[in-house]
Design a protein around this motif. Structure first.
Motif, PDB file in Angstrom:
ATOM      1  N   LEU A   1      -2.080 -10.724  -8.870  1.00 28.87           N
ATOM      2  CA  LEU A   1      -2.845  -9.652  -8.238  1.00 28.87           C
ATOM      3  C   LEU A   1      -4.338  -9.946  -8.191  1.00 28.87           C
ATOM      4  O   LEU A   1      -4.931 -10.344  -9.197  1.00 28.87           O
ATOM      5  CB  LEU A   1      -2.612  -8.329  -8.983  1.00 28.87           C
ATOM      6  N   GLN A   2      -4.931  -9.730  -7.009  1.00 24.62           N
ATOM      7  CA  GLN A   2      -6.358  -9.959  -6.869  1.00 24.62           C
ATOM      8  C   GLN A   2      -7.128  -8.674  -6.594  1.00 24.62           C
ATOM      9  O   GLN A   2      -8.308  -8.562  -6.883  1.00 24.62           O
ATOM     10  CB  GLN A   2      -6.626 -10.929  -5.715  1.00 24.62           C
ATOM     11  N   HIS A   3      -6.426  -7.726  -5.985  1.00 20.12           N
ATOM     12  CA  HIS A   3      -7.123  -6.500  -5.613  1.00 20.12           C
ATOM     13  C   HIS A   3      -6.270  -5.312  -6.007  1.00 20.12           C
ATOM     14  O   HIS A   3      -5.102  -5.245  -5.663  1.00 20.12           O
ATOM     15  CB  HIS A   3      -7.376  -6.494  -4.089  1.00 20.12           C
ATOM     16  N   PHE A   4      -6.876  -4.363  -6.717  1.00 20.50           N
ATOM     17  CA  PHE A   4      -6.150  -3.162  -7.101  1.00 20.50           C
ATOM     18  C   PHE A   4      -6.993  -1.932  -6.820  1.00 20.50           C
ATOM     19  O   PHE A   4      -8.134  -1.834  -7.265  1.00 20.50           O
ATOM     20  CB  PHE A   4      -5.776  -3.211  -8.581  1.00 20.50           C
ATOM     21  N   SER A   5      -6.413  -1.004  -6.074  1.00 18.88           N
ATOM     22  CA  SER A   5      -7.111   0.249  -5.783  1.00 18.88           C
ATOM     23  C   SER A   5      -6.242   1.416  -6.201  1.00 18.88           C
ATOM     24  O   SER A   5      -5.036   1.420  -5.953  1.00 18.88           O
ATOM     25  CB  SER A   5      -7.372   0.388  -4.277  1.00 18.88           C
ATOM     26  N   TYR A   6      -6.869   2.399  -6.798  1.00 13.90           N
ATOM     27  CA  TYR A   6      -6.123   3.573  -7.220  1.00 13.90           C
ATOM     28  C   TYR A   6      -6.926   4.828  -6.899  1.00 13.90           C
ATOM     29  O   TYR A   6      -8.116   4.906  -7.181  1.00 13.90           O
ATOM     30  CB  TYR A   6      -5.826   3.497  -8.714  1.00 13.90           C
TER      31      TYR A   6
ATOM     32  N   SER B   1       0.844  -1.181   0.000  1.00 18.17           N
ATOM     33  CA  SER B   1       0.000   0.000   0.000  1.00 18.17           C
ATOM     34  C   SER B   1       0.880   1.231   0.000  1.00 18.17           C
ATOM     35  O   SER B   1       1.686   1.422   0.896  1.00 18.17           O
ATOM     36  CB  SER B   1      -0.916  -0.007   1.232  1.00 18.17           C
ATOM     37  N   LEU B   2       0.766   2.044  -1.046  1.00 17.12           N
ATOM     38  CA  LEU B   2       1.548   3.266  -1.142  1.00 17.12           C
ATOM     39  C   LEU B   2       0.578   4.433  -1.123  1.00 17.12           C
ATOM     40  O   LEU B   2      -0.168   4.649  -2.071  1.00 17.12           O
ATOM     41  CB  LEU B   2       2.346   3.283  -2.456  1.00 17.12           C
TER      42      LEU B   2
ATOM     43  N   GLN C   1       4.379 -12.408  -5.904  1.00 19.56           N
ATOM     44  CA  GLN C   1       3.375 -13.005  -5.031  1.00 19.56           C
ATOM     45  C   GLN C   1       2.295 -12.011  -4.601  1.00 19.56           C
ATOM     46  O   GLN C   1       1.418 -12.343  -3.813  1.00 19.56           O
ATOM     47  CB  GLN C   1       4.052 -13.563  -3.760  1.00 19.56           C
ATOM     48  N   LEU C   2       2.395 -10.823  -5.140  1.00 22.40           N
ATOM     49  CA  LEU C   2       1.498  -9.775  -4.655  1.00 22.40           C
ATOM     50  C   LEU C   2       0.038 -10.046  -4.998  1.00 22.40           C
ATOM     51  O   LEU C   2      -0.290 -10.344  -6.144  1.00 22.40           O
ATOM     52  CB  LEU C   2       1.911  -8.422  -5.261  1.00 22.40           C
ATOM     53  N   THR C   3      -0.837  -9.931  -3.988  1.00 22.93           N
ATOM     54  CA  THR C   3      -2.261 -10.108  -4.248  1.00 22.93           C
ATOM     55  C   THR C   3      -3.052  -8.825  -4.025  1.00 22.93           C
ATOM     56  O   THR C   3      -4.156  -8.684  -4.512  1.00 22.93           O
ATOM     57  CB  THR C   3      -2.869 -11.206  -3.346  1.00 22.93           C
ATOM     58  N   TYR C   4      -2.477  -7.905  -3.270  1.00 26.24           N
ATOM     59  CA  TYR C   4      -3.211  -6.681  -2.942  1.00 26.24           C
ATOM     60  C   TYR C   4      -2.321  -5.482  -3.213  1.00 26.24           C
ATOM     61  O   TYR C   4      -1.206  -5.392  -2.695  1.00 26.24           O
ATOM     62  CB  TYR C   4      -3.598  -6.715  -1.456  1.00 26.24           C
ATOM     63  N   LEU C   5      -2.793  -4.569  -4.036  1.00 26.07           N
ATOM     64  CA  LEU C   5      -2.017  -3.367  -4.342  1.00 26.07           C
ATOM     65  C   LEU C   5      -2.909  -2.144  -4.270  1.00 26.07           C
ATOM     66  O   LEU C   5      -3.987  -2.094  -4.857  1.00 26.07           O
ATOM     67  CB  LEU C   5      -1.398  -3.469  -5.742  1.00 26.07           C
ATOM     68  N   SER C   6      -2.424  -1.158  -3.521  1.00 17.83           N
ATOM     69  CA  SER C   6      -3.179   0.082  -3.407  1.00 17.83           C
ATOM     70  C   SER C   6      -2.229   1.248  -3.594  1.00 17.83           C
ATOM     71  O   SER C   6      -1.236   1.372  -2.884  1.00 17.83           O
ATOM     72  CB  SER C   6      -3.852   0.160  -2.025  1.00 17.83           C
TER      73      SER C   6
END
Lengths: 425, 356
Positions: free
Chosen positions: A265-270, A218-219, A237-242
């Protein structure tokens, strides 16, 4: 409140019961029984667990309670070091140093929560904590979660954390540091919030490649001082990125692109006021959730970037977009010409609104673009969560809209809902 | 042995587990409810007991019948699937409302049965009770024996060497420790012994310059010192810059707090509340001087005393960090037993298994 503690107490109680005076004697007996240390039955481990949500200052102050409590704080596996209960940052620093130096260095330390909102005079207290962690073998091996919030504090020892074999969660807020790659192999979750990083001259900035086990990243609101052109997120291995409010030299640098290597990746929020140029070598086939919250400028550049992002995130099942996206799309429908719908397996779609207002009208062309590529996505209800009347959507209108879409294939009766959500900022 | 009892004769007939508490009383409990407790589940699976009154599972001593009833209520509610988080939370909040004595017993019992969610719930409840209270209040609430001497209370953190100026010098200690560790040259001349040591190291270096092995450490230390100095220098600059730019830099209003990241770990460390002002022991006096001017603001008499004390420290500080820790812990009243945090940590606390 009498509990069964065996027959003995019952007998004693009966013996002492005398009418009139009985209440006094019985009271004394009860008093005596009630005088038992209620926490003596709890092993140190449990006391530690109880204290794990209490700040370290209070825990240390509890050493005056009784003999048993005198040194309990020296073996705490969770240290909550917060400056809120200190009137003076100097006192706080002194306290931190004292706790660390008097701690039983042979006991495990699993969690360190450091929070300092005051201006730290020396700025070394964070480094001294990291030094303690990396210099004390038991701690280096046992630390699992490190959370540092240190307003404007320059932290120099971050690279040393690579020595920690069990560190799974790292949370850094408001610190300033050199942008050296995080080489923590055991790390699973990394949260960088409000931080400032000093980057070198390299063209490509890749901070996460060595965190081979990273699952969540999460950045938020981080600022990178440097001249890089590409921000690479290499995390197999990343599954969640924000990612939100990323700034380069304190500005939104539209020349910078973000390269994703995140096949799982399973979840991406921007979230931002503009859209960076995203790229991904591989299709993100595992993607489930895709959230975008941007306040788009009313021009085509940002829109194009966004559309490119949609292409990358096309496998998403649950999509949430902010209303300004729909608005800008409606303004420039030509941009959608010739483009097939990016989403191929849409299951659920939501719109986020910042302010309660009349429901957003989604023009047919936009609808076709967004939903046309998902076979079986059936427009069911148009529901405004906070309004009384649920205006039913017009299925015919929807059908008509979808027929504009070259690839639309209406089959299946998967009931999917179109919900208008009121997003609380 | 108990196979017959295990068979379900009719669809409505439930299977029961027999449990025996320390006071000797035995009760039967629906199997699914009992098995919700890891300790009971483990016992049943490992020993095969519990399916008849004669072979009831012996529960740990800390579980009395009344508390067992509470625990089973908890299990009964939570094992039902399909309930929302809110429902669970509401139940928990109501469930936890009890007097402190019972709460402590419940915590203890849940711990012995290894029912982790209940242990977490009760621990947090106890934490809420403890925090914000003065030591007297805590002692009263939990009936803790007031068995420390007045002196022990007044100086809970007194250094074992009984140095009267320990607190005042803690800050100096911290800074000096680091500086000496890095073999950085001190600006102050107060610490007289330190330069001597410095020079001897450098003498050594000049003698065996170029040779491997011995000097490696000294050399890397020196390099480290150089780097640190450079870093500190730039650090000072950047922190100054940060201050200047403070008004210009507009951090966006979002402030993600600790609650943002996931509670992967047992200690839900993200949700601790702030401490109120504890009127309890104040172990650090108020410092009235600021960092850079630390030495100038002290009056000369103090300064002299400080000189002596710092010398004392310097001698101590010259030894390595681990050795230093040993020195500090030598002569400590109590030998602290290391508490190992392995997954089975809780099991070897109980004597209950001896009852078998």
């Amino acid at each position: 409140m009498v509990t069964k503690r065996g027959n003995k107490n019952y007998l004693r109680k009966g013996r002492n019961y005398v009418v009139g005076e009985g209440s006094n004697l019985r009271g004394k007996e009860k008093e005596k029984r009630d005088k038992e240390d209620r926490l003596s039955n709890l092993p140190d481990e449990l006391i530690h667990r109880i204290l794990s949500t209490i700040d370290a200052k209070s825990c240390v102050q509890m050493s005056v309670l009784s003999k048993r409590w005198r040194n309990l704080w020296t073996t705490l596996p969770v240290l909550n070091l917060q400056d809120t209960s200190f009137s003076d940052p100097v006192l706080f620093e002194s306290f931190v140093d004292h706790v660390l130096s008097h701690r039983d260095s042979s006991t495990n330390l699993h969690v360190v929560n450091f929070e300092s909102y005051d201006d730290l005079q020396e700025g070394d207290v964070v480094d001294s904590i990291i030094d303690y962690i990396t210099d004390t073998p038991t701690v280096t091996a046992s630390i699992r979660l490190l959370s540092i919030l240190a307003d404007q504090c320059v932290v120099g020892s971050l690279p040393d954390l690579s020595l920690c074999q069990s560190l799974t969660t790292l949370n850094l807020s408001r610190i300033c540091a050199e942008a050296t790659p995080f080489e923590i192999v055991s790390l699973k979750s990394l949260y960088l919030i409000d931080c400032n990083f000093e980057c070198g001259d390299e063209e490509v900035l890749d901070l996460f490649e060595d965190c081979v086990n990273l699952r969540r990243l999460s950045l938020h609101n981080c600022n990178y001082y440097g001249g890089f052109q590409t921000f690479r997120i290499h995390a197999p291995q990343l599954t969640y990125l924000s990612i939100s409010w990323m700034r380069i030299d304190e500005m939104f640098n539209s020349n910078c692109d973000i390269e994703l290597f995140t096949p799982k990746l399973q979840h991406f929020s921007y979230s931002d006021s503009d859209v960076y140029e995203f790229s991904s070598d591989e299709d993100l086939l595992s993607l489930e959730e895709f959230n975008v919250d941007v306040l788009l400028d009313e021009d085509t550049d940002s829109l194009v970037q966004l559309i490119e992002l949609f292409e990358i995130m096309g496998s998403a099942k649950f999509v949430t977009l902010s209303t300004s996206i729909i608005e800008v799309m409606s303004m420039f429908p030509d941009e959608l010409d010739g483009r097939s719908s990016p989403f191929t397996r849409l299951h659920d779609f939501k719109l986020n609104k910042d302010t309660p207002s009349s429901s957003t009208v989604v023009p047919p062309k936009v609808m076709a673009y967004l939903f046309g590529g998902s076979p079986g996505f059936w427009f069911n209800r148009w529901k405004d969560k906070n309004s009384r009347d649920n205006s039913e959507g017009d299925p015919e209108e929807f059908q008509e809209a979808l027929s504009l879409q070259p690839f639309f294939n209406p089959r299946g009766v998967r009931n999917l809902t179109l919900i208008v959500d009121l997003h609380a900022g | 042995m108990s196979d017959a009892a295990m068979e379900v004769v009719k669809p409505e007939m439930k299977s029961y587990i027999w449990l025996q508490t320390a006071d000797g009383s035995i009760q039967q409990v629906e199997e699914e409810v009992a098995m919700f407790c890891p300790m009971i589940c483990q016992e049943v699976l490992q020993t095969g007991m519990g399916f008849s009154k004669a072979y009831a599972i012996s529960l740990p001593q800390r579980v009395n019948p009344a508390i067992l009833g509470l625990i089973l209520d908890y299990c009964r509610f939570h094992l039902v699937s399909g309930r929302s988080n809110k429902e669970h939370k509401t139940f928990d909040e109501k469930f936890i409302r009890m007097d402190i004595k019972k709460l402590c017993e419940l915590t203890s019992a849940a711990d012995s049965l290894q029912l982790k969610p209940l242990v977490d719930l009760t621990s947090r409840a106890l934490a809420r009770i403890i925090e914000g209270k003065s030591p007297e209040e805590i002692r009263e609430t939990f009936h803790l024996p007031d068995d420390l001497t007045e002196e022990e209370k007044l100086e809970p953190l007194r250094n074992i060497t009984d140095d009267p100026h320990i607190r005042l010098l803690n800050r100096l200690y911290a800074r000096k420790r680091k500086e000496l560790k890095e073999r950085k040259k001190l600006k102050d001349v107060e610490v007289e012994e330190e330069p001597k040591d410095e020079r001897s190291v450098e003498d050594l270096l000049s003698f065996i310059n170029g040779a491997d092995g011995d000097t490696k450490e000294a050399r890397t230390n020196k390099n480290k010192k150089k780097n640190r100095r450079r870093k500190d220098h730039s650090k000072d600059l950047s922190s100054k810059n940060a201050h200047e730019n403070d008004t210009e830099l507009n951090p966006l209003p979002c402030s993600y707090h600790n609650g943002n990241f996931d509670n992967a770990l047992e200690a839900s460390a993200s949700k601790h509340s702030r401490m109120q002002n504890l009127p309890a022991v104040n172990f650090s006096p108020k410092f009235e001087f600021i960092d850079g001017d630390i030495d100038d603001d002290l009056d000369p008499a103090m300064k002299e005393e400080l000189d002596r004390e710092v010398e004392d420290f310097a001698r101590r500080l010259n030894s390595d960090w681990p050795e230093r820790m040993q020195i500090l812990s030598l002569g400590q009243d109590r030998r602290l037993l290391p508490i190992s945090m392995n997954s089975n940590g809780s099991t070897h606390m109980y004597t209950s298994f001896d009852q078998r």
